[in-house]
Design a protein around this motif. Structure first.
Motif, mmCIF file in Angstrom:
data_model
loop_
_atom_site.group_PDB
_atom_site.id
_atom_site.type_symbol
_atom_site.label_atom_id
_atom_site.label_comp_id
_atom_site.label_asym_id
_atom_site.label_seq_id
_atom_site.Cartn_x
_atom_site.Cartn_y
_atom_site.Cartn_z
ATOM 1 N N GLU A 170 -6.224 5.116 -3.975
ATOM 2 C CA GLU A 170 -7.253 5.458 -2.997
ATOM 3 C C GLU A 170 -8.118 4.259 -2.598
ATOM 4 O O GLU A 170 -9.064 4.401 -1.825
ATOM 5 C CB GLU A 170 -8.126 6.588 -3.538
ATOM 6 N N GLY A 171 -7.802 3.089 -3.135
ATOM 7 C CA GLY A 171 -8.452 1.869 -2.667
ATOM 8 C C GLY A 171 -9.840 1.596 -3.190
ATOM 9 O O GLY A 171 -10.598 0.828 -2.586
ATOM 10 N N GLN A 217 -1.606 7.435 3.893
ATOM 11 C CA GLN A 217 -2.699 6.827 3.131
ATOM 12 C C GLN A 217 -2.713 5.316 3.295
ATOM 13 O O GLN A 217 -3.777 4.701 3.403
ATOM 14 C CB GLN A 217 -2.580 7.206 1.658
ATOM 15 N N GLN A 222 -5.853 3.105 4.851
ATOM 16 C CA GLN A 222 -6.494 2.000 4.120
ATOM 17 C C GLN A 222 -6.430 0.691 4.903
ATOM 18 O O GLN A 222 -7.292 -0.169 4.749
ATOM 19 C CB GLN A 222 -5.856 1.838 2.745
ATOM 20 N N GLN A 223 -5.393 0.542 5.755
ATOM 21 C CA GLN A 223 -5.255 -0.686 6.548
ATOM 22 C C GLN A 223 -5.871 -0.546 7.937
ATOM 23 O O GLN A 223 -5.826 -1.488 8.722
ATOM 24 C CB GLN A 223 -3.771 -1.034 6.687
ATOM 25 N N LYS A 279 0.828 -1.212 0.000
ATOM 26 C CA LYS A 279 0.000 0.000 0.000
ATOM 27 C C LYS A 279 0.860 1.260 0.000
ATOM 28 O O LYS A 279 0.514 2.264 -0.620
ATOM 29 C CB LYS A 279 -0.940 0.012 1.206
ATOM 30 N N THR A 287 0.471 4.055 -2.869
ATOM 31 C CA THR A 287 -0.021 5.392 -2.516
ATOM 32 C C THR A 287 1.088 6.417 -2.373
ATOM 33 O O THR A 287 0.813 7.622 -2.311
ATOM 34 C CB THR A 287 -0.800 5.342 -1.188
#
Length: 299
Positions: A137-138, A21, A25-26, A12, A16
């Protein structure tokens, strides 16, 4: 060290270019994300990232490790999706980005049907005209309207929207009706904020890309606002069928220059390139097909 979690965070960070970020996300702290990557580097006895105050750049070893780990993480994700697909309903999170006005007109009213079909799937849908970075941005998928540029994303065309030049009867009575594209130069334009307002005429009259001149009375990034101003007689707008078809049918608006056929505006669903389509993404595309948006429901 939770090696799988550390690898996921590391990937990630690469995608990112940001520990912040990646941590968001995590669902972990930035300090924990940094600690996991450091532990991974210590475990491998190799520096994976070059950190500066401005950016994060993978080392040669880091990029090689990322490429191998990314494939493993995708396989794991696809394995989870295949198991979920065996159950009666999907589970997990589905993050979607859709254009604001189109989404409110066609997706939002029908979304309860999709949620009812998949009650254990958590759906987060953002109505936003800006083009999000799906990987960074997932996002799982997005709807895009317009002419697609080359990218690493998978893009599947789901529909096409004819374009129409339209105005109100009151405006045309006051200012006259344009008979050729050149006549637009003498009219008030209500323009959608896009690159060059370029039109592709597809007819025997002008089978070529042709720019047109029109005075910009109003420029906006909101199609519904322009539609209301067009109805009010402020000027001429060039809009996709899904915005104006009801107003044309009711007589609130009149189409002009209809013999100059424009290139339709294509509607795509896009998602990150993967070897296998995740079950939750497939389910949403099938949902779009059920709405009659898809030209070809074969996925």
């Amino acid at each position: 060290m939770d090696k799988l979690n550390a690898i996921s965070v590391f990937c990630k960070v690469i995608e990112t270019q940001s520990f912040t970020q990646a941590a968001n996300q995590q669902n972990i702290s930035v300090a924990m994300a940094s600690k996991l990557v450091s532990q991974l580097e210590e475990h491998l006895k190799t520096r994976l990232l070059q950190r500066t105050t401005r950016k994060i750049v993978p080392t040669e070893a880091g990029m090689l490790y990322y490429q191998r780990c990314q494939a493993i993480l995708l396989d794991l994700s696809e394995a989870d999706s295949s198991i979920s697909n065996m159950s009666t309903s999907l589970q997990g999170n589905l993050l979607i980005s859709v254009p604001r006005d189109f989404g409110l007109l066609y997706i939002s009213p029908n979304l309860p049907k999709f949620i009812e079909l998949h009650p254990n799937l958590h759906v987060e849908i953002e109505f936003e005209d800006k083009r999000v970075d799906l990987v960074a941005e997932g996002y799982d998928l997005a709807l895009r309207i317009g002419y697609m540029q080359d990218s690493s994303l998978v893009a599947r065309k789901i529909s096409s929207a004819p374009m129409h030049f339209v105005a109100s009867s009151s405006y045309l009575e006051a200012r006259g009706t344009p008979l050729t594209p050149d006549d637009l130069e003498y009219h008030q334009g209500l323009l959608y904020k896009s690159s060059l307002n370029q039109v592709h005429w597809q007819s025997t009259k002008a089978n070529q890309i042709q720019r047109y001149k029109i005075q910009s009375k109003v420029v906006s990034n909101n199609g519904m606002a322009l539609l209301e101003m067009t109805k009010a007689g402020l000027g001429i707008s060039n809009a996709p069928d899904f915005f104006v078809k009801d107003a044309l049918a009711s007589g609130e608006l009149v189409e002009i220059l209809s013999e100059y056929k424009q290139k339709p505006l294509d509607i795509y669903v896009v998602y990150p390139n993967r070897r296998h389509l995740p079950a939750k993404v497939r389910a949403f595309i099938e949902f779009l097909a059920s709405l009659g948006l898809c030209e070809n429901s074969q996925i």
